[in-house]
Write a protein that holds these residues in place. Structure first.
Motif, PDB file in Angstrom:
ATOM      1  N   VAL A  12       0.909  -1.172   0.052  1.00  0.00           N
ATOM      2  CA  VAL A  12      -0.097   0.045  -0.031  1.00  0.00           C
ATOM      3  C   VAL A  12       0.892   1.149   0.073  1.00  0.00           C
ATOM      4  CG1 VAL A  12      -2.027  -1.045   1.185  1.00  0.00           C
ATOM      5  CG2 VAL A  12      -0.270   0.178   2.608  1.00  0.00           C
ATOM      6  N   PRO A  13       0.389   2.316  -0.625  1.00  0.00           N
ATOM      7  CA  PRO A  13       1.213   3.611  -0.496  1.00  0.00           C
ATOM      8  C   PRO A  13       1.253   4.374   1.048  1.00  0.00           C
ATOM      9  CG  PRO A  13      -0.488   3.608  -2.257  1.00  0.00           C
ATOM     10  CD  PRO A  13      -0.831   2.391  -1.499  1.00  0.00           C
ATOM     11  N   GLU A  14       2.318   4.596   1.165  1.00  0.00           N
ATOM     12  CA  GLU A  14       2.331   5.391   2.633  1.00  0.00           C
ATOM     13  C   GLU A  14       1.439   6.259   2.806  1.00  0.00           C
ATOM     14  OE1 GLU A  14       5.921   7.812   3.450  1.00  0.00           O
ATOM     15  OE2 GLU A  14       6.828   7.078   1.463  1.00  0.00           O
ATOM     16  N   ASP A  15       0.670   6.188   3.919  1.00  0.00           N
ATOM     17  CA  ASP A  15      -0.267   6.966   4.170  1.00  0.00           C
ATOM     18  C   ASP A  15      -0.801   6.625   5.441  1.00  0.00           C
ATOM     19  OD1 ASP A  15      -2.343   9.127   3.743  1.00  0.00           O
ATOM     20  OD2 ASP A  15      -3.314   7.983   1.807  1.00  0.00           O
ATOM     21  N   GLU A  16      -2.213   7.435   5.765  1.00  0.00           N
ATOM     22  CA  GLU A  16      -2.962   7.046   6.971  1.00  0.00           C
ATOM     23  C   GLU A  16      -3.985   6.263   6.608  1.00  0.00           C
ATOM     24  OE1 GLU A  16      -2.900  10.197  10.023  1.00  0.00           O
ATOM     25  OE2 GLU A  16      -1.381  11.436   8.880  1.00  0.00           O
TER      26      GLU A  16
END
Length: 189
Positions: free
Chosen positions: A86-90
């Motif tokens: 997954v893309p780095e994010d919250e």
């Protein structure tokens, strides 16, 4: 010692080994769960991880990245998913009974900012129905370097809709989970 295991690991291979189960229990005995072909870094820019269901008294669950995708639709105790990127994010991670993703059991906050290119294992541990000194259920992340941290419970800030069903608050299980997390945080900081 607690237990002895006779295992053979191949050279030039990377493994993740997790201890799970209950010492002396016949239903969920203490054992080692071994994941071969483990990654020490991501294969790209995403944050890559696999999920392990390690809670002996929790049902099979679906693991969902809220408003994004179902990460694992049916994960039972002792099982692990394939690697997920997954893309780095919250993210908000919801746990629901397998086959019933609309019924959220628990939700956690996963702040993955700054973890692009990293690899990890996300695992459930503890007891859903903890008694006495039993550890409470929680989700944890262990990075490839061994850094381990709990995922905080997500608490909604939405205003409840009282036109439908009403939930009883405060929830004593959530209060016990929050107390355990607050007690664990000073040792992690």
């Amino acid at each position: 010692g607690v237990a002895n295991f006779d295992i053979t690991l191949a050279t030039d291979e990377t493994y993740v080994v997790l201890a799970q189960g209950i010492v002396g229990d016949d239903v969920t005995p203490f054992t080692l769960l071994i994941k071969d072909n483990a990654r020490e870094t991501s294969t790209g820019e995403n944050f890559e991880f696999f999920i392990v269901h390690g809670s002996t008294d929790a049902p099979a669950v679906a693991v969902i990245a809220r408003d994004v995708a179902t990460l694992a639709p049916d994960l039972s105790y002792g099982e692990f998913s394939e690697y997920i990127g997954v893309p780095e994010d919250e993210y908000i991670v919801d746990l629901a009974p397998a086959g019933n993703e609309s019924t959220i059991l628990l939700s956690y906050t996963a702040n993955l900012l700054g973890l692009g290119g990293e690899s990890a294992v996300i695992f459930a541990s503890g007891f859903l129905n903890a008694e006495g000194d039993d550890p409470m259920f929680g989700l944890y992340v262990t990075l490839a370097d061994g850094t381990t941290m709990p995922l905080p419970l997500f608490v909604s800030t939405r205003t409840p809709d009282f036109t439908g069903t009403v939930s009883a608050f405060p929830n004593p299980v959530m209060e016990k989970l929050n107390l355990q997390i607050q007690n664990a945080l000073p040792g992690l900081i």
